[in-house]
Design a protein around this motif. Sequence first.
Motif, PDB file in Angstrom:
ATOM      1  N   LEU A  32       0.817  -1.224   0.000  1.00  0.00           N
ATOM      2  CA  LEU A  32       0.000   0.000   0.000  1.00  0.00           C
ATOM      3  C   LEU A  32       0.847   1.269   0.000  1.00  0.00           C
ATOM      4  O   LEU A  32       0.469   2.271  -0.603  1.00  0.00           O
ATOM      5  CB  LEU A  32      -0.921   0.015   1.228  1.00  0.00           C
ATOM      6  N   CYS A  33       1.965   1.241   0.725  1.00  0.00           N
ATOM      7  CA  CYS A  33       2.810   2.438   0.835  1.00  0.00           C
ATOM      8  C   CYS A  33       4.198   2.037   1.317  1.00  0.00           C
ATOM      9  O   CYS A  33       4.411   0.904   1.730  1.00  0.00           O
ATOM     10  CB  CYS A  33       2.179   3.455   1.788  1.00  0.00           C
ATOM     11  N   GLN A  34       5.132   2.996   1.262  1.00  0.00           N
ATOM     12  CA  GLN A  34       6.521   2.711   1.646  1.00  0.00           C
ATOM     13  C   GLN A  34       6.780   2.999   3.123  1.00  0.00           C
ATOM     14  O   GLN A  34       7.511   2.272   3.794  1.00  0.00           O
ATOM     15  CB  GLN A  34       7.458   3.549   0.770  1.00  0.00           C
ATOM     16  N   TYR A  35       6.197   4.090   3.619  1.00  0.00           N
ATOM     17  CA  TYR A  35       6.359   4.477   5.018  1.00  0.00           C
ATOM     18  C   TYR A  35       4.982   4.821   5.588  1.00  0.00           C
ATOM     19  O   TYR A  35       4.021   5.045   4.831  1.00  0.00           O
ATOM     20  CB  TYR A  35       7.288   5.691   5.155  1.00  0.00           C
ATOM     21  N   GLN A  36       4.900   4.859   6.918  1.00  0.00           N
ATOM     22  CA  GLN A  36       3.635   5.242   7.521  1.00  0.00           C
ATOM     23  C   GLN A  36       3.875   6.022   8.812  1.00  0.00           C
ATOM     24  O   GLN A  36       4.942   5.910   9.435  1.00  0.00           O
ATOM     25  CB  GLN A  36       2.768   4.015   7.800  1.00  0.00           C
ATOM     26  N   CYS A  37       2.882   6.813   9.173  1.00  0.00           N
ATOM     27  CA  CYS A  37       2.902   7.540  10.443  1.00  0.00           C
ATOM     28  C   CYS A  37       1.582   7.273  11.148  1.00  0.00           C
ATOM     29  O   CYS A  37       0.508   7.504  10.568  1.00  0.00           O
ATOM     30  CB  CYS A  37       3.082   9.034  10.190  1.00  0.00           C
ATOM     31  N   ASN A  38       1.665   6.768  12.380  1.00  0.00           N
ATOM     32  CA  ASN A  38       0.459   6.437  13.154  1.00  0.00           C
ATOM     33  C   ASN A  38       0.217   7.433  14.285  1.00  0.00           C
ATOM     34  O   ASN A  38      -0.568   7.177  15.182  1.00  0.00           O
ATOM     35  CB  ASN A  38       0.582   5.019  13.730  1.00  0.00           C
ATOM     36  N   GLY A  39       0.921   8.572  14.218  1.00  0.00           N
ATOM     37  CA  GLY A  39       0.858   9.534  15.311  1.00  0.00           C
ATOM     38  C   GLY A  39      -0.521  10.104  15.576  1.00  0.00           C
ATOM     39  O   GLY A  39      -0.868  10.425  16.715  1.00  0.00           O
ATOM     40  N   ALA A  40      -1.355  10.228  14.514  1.00  0.00           N
ATOM     41  CA  ALA A  40      -2.703  10.794  14.695  1.00  0.00           C
ATOM     42  C   ALA A  40      -3.547   9.926  15.613  1.00  0.00           C
ATOM     43  O   ALA A  40      -4.385  10.430  16.363  1.00  0.00           O
ATOM     44  CB  ALA A  40      -3.386  10.951  13.334  1.00  0.00           C
ATOM     45  N   LEU A  41      -3.325   8.616  15.578  1.00  0.00           N
ATOM     46  CA  LEU A  41      -4.065   7.703  16.455  1.00  0.00           C
ATOM     47  C   LEU A  41      -3.724   7.974  17.917  1.00  0.00           C
ATOM     48  O   LEU A  41      -4.602   7.959  18.794  1.00  0.00           O
ATOM     49  CB  LEU A  41      -3.730   6.248  16.092  1.00  0.00           C
ATOM     50  N   SER A  42      -2.435   8.221  18.194  1.00  0.00           N
ATOM     51  CA  SER A  42      -2.000   8.518  19.564  1.00  0.00           C
ATOM     52  C   SER A  42      -2.454   9.914  19.991  1.00  0.00           C
ATOM     53  O   SER A  42      -2.819  10.135  21.148  1.00  0.00           O
ATOM     54  CB  SER A  42      -0.479   8.423  19.669  1.00  0.00           C
ATOM     55  N   ALA A  43      -2.413  10.865  19.051  1.00  0.00           N
ATOM     56  CA  ALA A  43      -2.759  12.258  19.376  1.00  0.00           C
ATOM     57  C   ALA A  43      -4.250  12.433  19.660  1.00  0.00           C
ATOM     58  O   ALA A  43      -4.650  13.364  20.373  1.00  0.00           O
ATOM     59  CB  ALA A  43      -2.348  13.170  18.219  1.00  0.00           C
ATOM     60  N   ALA A  44      -5.066  11.540  19.104  1.00  0.00           N
ATOM     61  CA  ALA A  44      -6.527  11.683  19.217  1.00  0.00           C
ATOM     62  C   ALA A  44      -6.988  11.785  20.663  1.00  0.00           C
ATOM     63  O   ALA A  44      -7.815  12.640  21.015  1.00  0.00           O
ATOM     64  CB  ALA A  44      -7.205  10.504  18.524  1.00  0.00           C
ATOM     65  N   LYS A  45      -6.426  10.924  21.510  1.00  0.00           N
ATOM     66  CA  LYS A  45      -6.839  10.914  22.922  1.00  0.00           C
ATOM     67  C   LYS A  45      -6.403  12.192  23.623  1.00  0.00           C
ATOM     68  O   LYS A  45      -7.166  12.809  24.374  1.00  0.00           O
ATOM     69  CB  LYS A  45      -6.232   9.691  23.615  1.00  0.00           C
ATOM     70  N   ALA A  46      -5.156  12.622  23.364  1.00  0.00           N
ATOM     71  CA  ALA A  46      -4.607  13.816  24.032  1.00  0.00           C
ATOM     72  C   ALA A  46      -5.363  15.078  23.625  1.00  0.00           C
ATOM     73  O   ALA A  46      -5.561  15.989  24.439  1.00  0.00           O
ATOM     74  CB  ALA A  46      -3.127  13.947  23.718  1.00  0.00           C
TER      75      ALA A  46
ATOM     76  N   LYS B 254      -8.462  15.053  22.126  1.00  0.00           N
ATOM     77  CA  LYS B 254      -9.921  14.816  22.092  1.00  0.00           C
ATOM     78  C   LYS B 254     -10.506  15.134  20.704  1.00  0.00           C
ATOM     79  O   LYS B 254     -11.442  15.919  20.550  1.00  0.00           O
ATOM     80  CB  LYS B 254     -10.622  15.635  23.177  1.00  0.00           C
ATOM     81  N   LYS B 255      -9.904  14.496  19.704  1.00  0.00           N
ATOM     82  CA  LYS B 255     -10.283  14.713  18.315  1.00  0.00           C
ATOM     83  C   LYS B 255     -10.248  13.369  17.589  1.00  0.00           C
ATOM     84  O   LYS B 255      -9.428  12.505  17.933  1.00  0.00           O
ATOM     85  CB  LYS B 255      -9.263  15.665  17.669  1.00  0.00           C
ATOM     86  N   ALA B 256     -11.060  13.207  16.595  1.00  0.00           N
ATOM     87  CA  ALA B 256     -11.018  11.971  15.809  1.00  0.00           C
ATOM     88  C   ALA B 256      -9.661  11.867  15.103  1.00  0.00           C
ATOM     89  O   ALA B 256      -9.206  12.853  14.501  1.00  0.00           O
ATOM     90  CB  ALA B 256     -12.144  11.956  14.790  1.00  0.00           C
ATOM     91  N   PRO B 257      -9.017  10.706  15.156  1.00  0.00           N
ATOM     92  CA  PRO B 257      -7.681  10.579  14.540  1.00  0.00           C
ATOM     93  C   PRO B 257      -7.674  10.906  13.053  1.00  0.00           C
ATOM     94  O   PRO B 257      -6.713  11.489  12.558  1.00  0.00           O
ATOM     95  CB  PRO B 257      -7.300   9.117  14.803  1.00  0.00           C
ATOM     96  N   ILE B 258      -8.749  10.574  12.330  1.00  0.00           N
ATOM     97  CA  ILE B 258      -8.751  10.849  10.891  1.00  0.00           C
ATOM     98  C   ILE B 258      -8.757  12.354  10.623  1.00  0.00           C
ATOM     99  O   ILE B 258      -8.182  12.824   9.634  1.00  0.00           O
ATOM    100  CB  ILE B 258      -9.953  10.155  10.193  1.00  0.00           C
ATOM    101  N   MET B 259      -9.366  13.128  11.546  1.00  0.00           N
ATOM    102  CA  MET B 259      -9.362  14.595  11.386  1.00  0.00           C
ATOM    103  C   MET B 259      -7.940  15.142  11.518  1.00  0.00           C
ATOM    104  O   MET B 259      -7.502  15.989  10.729  1.00  0.00           O
ATOM    105  CB  MET B 259     -10.274  15.239  12.438  1.00  0.00           C
ATOM    106  N   ILE B 260      -7.214  14.627  12.524  1.00  0.00           N
ATOM    107  CA  ILE B 260      -5.821  15.072  12.730  1.00  0.00           C
ATOM    108  C   ILE B 260      -4.962  14.673  11.532  1.00  0.00           C
ATOM    109  O   ILE B 260      -4.189  15.481  11.003  1.00  0.00           O
ATOM    110  CB  ILE B 260      -5.252  14.466  14.035  1.00  0.00           C
ATOM    111  N   ALA B 261      -5.146  13.422  11.085  1.00  0.00           N
ATOM    112  CA  ALA B 261      -4.359  12.929   9.943  1.00  0.00           C
ATOM    113  C   ALA B 261      -4.618  13.775   8.700  1.00  0.00           C
ATOM    114  O   ALA B 261      -3.683  14.123   7.953  1.00  0.00           O
ATOM    115  CB  ALA B 261      -4.697  11.461   9.682  1.00  0.00           C
ATOM    116  N   ASN B 262      -5.872  14.126   8.455  1.00  0.00           N
ATOM    117  CA  ASN B 262      -6.216  14.947   7.278  1.00  0.00           C
ATOM    118  C   ASN B 262      -5.577  16.338   7.351  1.00  0.00           C
ATOM    119  O   ASN B 262      -5.104  16.870   6.337  1.00  0.00           O
ATOM    120  CB  ASN B 262      -7.740  15.073   7.150  1.00  0.00           C
ATOM    121  N   GLU B 263      -5.559  16.915   8.564  1.00  0.00           N
ATOM    122  CA  GLU B 263      -4.941  18.236   8.734  1.00  0.00           C
ATOM    123  C   GLU B 263      -3.453  18.190   8.374  1.00  0.00           C
ATOM    124  O   GLU B 263      -2.929  19.086   7.690  1.00  0.00           O
ATOM    125  CB  GLU B 263      -5.102  18.710  10.185  1.00  0.00           C
ATOM    126  N   VAL B 264      -2.777  17.160   8.864  1.00  0.00           N
ATOM    127  CA  VAL B 264      -1.328  17.015   8.619  1.00  0.00           C
ATOM    128  C   VAL B 264      -1.057  16.798   7.136  1.00  0.00           C
ATOM    129  O   VAL B 264      -0.150  17.405   6.547  1.00  0.00           O
ATOM    130  CB  VAL B 264      -0.753  15.854   9.473  1.00  0.00           C
TER     131      VAL B 264
END
Length: 590
Positions: free
Chosen positions: A36-50, A52-62
């Motif tokens: 699917l891809c060469q590299y990945q970042c899963n940080g939005a999943l961790s940031a979601a709790k801190a 209080k935002k949906a992880p996909i929203m954070i990922a889309n912003e980045v």
Amino acid sequence: MKKIIAIISEELMQAFEAKGYDPQYGIVTLSNRPDLCQYQCNGALSAAKAYKKAPIMIANEVVEVLKESKTFEKIEAIMPGFINISLNSEFLADYLNEMTRAEQFGLEKTGNPKTIVIDYGGPNVAKPLHVGHLRSAVIGESIKRICRYAGHNVIGDVHLGDWGLQMGLIITELKKRKPDLVYFDESYTGEYPEEAPFTISELEEIYPAANEYSKTHPEYKEEAKNATFLLQNGNRGYMALWNHILNVSVTDLKKNYEKLNVSFDLWKKESDAQPYIPDMIQYLKENNYTRISEGALVVDVKEETDTKEIPPCMILKSDGATLYNTTDLATMVERMKLFQPDAITYIVDKRQELYFEQVFRCAKKTKLVDENVKLTFLGFGTMNGKDGKPFKTRDGGVMRLENLINEINDAVFKKMMENREMPEEEAKSISKKVGLAALKYGDLSNQASKDYVFDIDRFISFEGDTGPYILYTIVRIKSIVAKYKESTGKIEITENTILPTNIKSEITLMLQASKFNDVIINAYEDNAPHRICQYIYELANAFNSFYHENKIIAEENKEKQQSWIGLIILIQEILETCIELLGFEAPDRM
């Protein structure tokens, strides 16, 4: 030159920060779905709790911040909040061109070089090397080379066993066989002969015979103990014999280690630590680190947090005799005095883990070793036969290492002569290089702590995850480059020889090459040569896939052809550097 994964992470971290998030959430890893891809970042999943935002929203912003970046061919947010990354081919080509120009492919040597003592090898004198000595030598040699490549000052020490009862047994057996030797004449005051009164073959037979005899003859064993005592207290004749034993043994050991392409900076011995023992024991007593337990002098090393029993570290037996513990602690004292190391690493059978735990704790608790010196026990597993038991000869004995090397070289030679025409002398020379690669790669491709099965047929295969396959890949590249040079008359590597591409197999090869620095640093930090083996196997596979899909010599587009030649020369140099770190080399042809 930064690691490629660090460059990618920096961009992601800046994007997270630009959107008001902690930049640490931008750490990038290799993709666990390379389809699917060469590299990945899963940080939005961790940031979601801190946040209080949906992880996909954070990922889309980045992703929105990075969509114009020239580093990425494709970067997208995937539910529930993954960021998938594929690199721009131009960025990748630029990175590889920079690797080509840079020393050590751009690996940043440490800015804070450490002095590291590596204790490996550990044979006893008067005994031949056997298969049980293989792993310590091979793993230790590779770790030494990796540490040096990373920029550290490394001191490899063989640490010979030369000072125990075995010496007394050899002297006693010699006296029994050759009582007229001048070494046993107490009234003799002249110079002793320079020539040893035995050969290495005789010496290697004397010790096992003496050891076996002592098991059923207590008076003989007592005589050997007395001979050991006299030797350790400076008896002239016994000291002269001991020097003969050392010289004959070390000459033979060096010859056999050379066949393994293993070398040591120091040929230190247990006996070298003896002068440090009296002062060390006095220091331990004066500072109240010791106590008497059933007549023995011990240091308590148990800690409140221990969940298992850790016995005291014994310094002297009840009869006042020293032990391995005593010698190993004194060796640390000697190393601190001579080298002031930042780290000492021991490459030893993993079954000795408890022993080294005791010794390390004792050294730190009693301040024999500075608090900031890192003591590492790298325990290795067993080399087993196909039956899953420790490797033996066909008749059940312990195989000499020299015989194992010869056996694998002969098997490679036979295979080569069956499959290709070559002068016998050349084939024998090549078979030694291929045999060593088979032996070392077969060992080092396993995580050090794990047992593995020694399978000569699999190890010498020219296909699959083996040393000969890696060498064959290097030889194949050499052959292509030689044909190209023959047809064009020259090879030109410019600052930007390697060009961007949309060929999938070429991109895969470029990606593998770009990971070199990351792999080497990880191998250094974790004392893990198997990481390098895994890397070069994947790199060789990537090259061979590229080779089979693209006709390099027949390519009519000269610019593209030159780019490919530049790329495969880089691959060759990376592979050759890696096998040098593993301790073997490639022939020019196979």
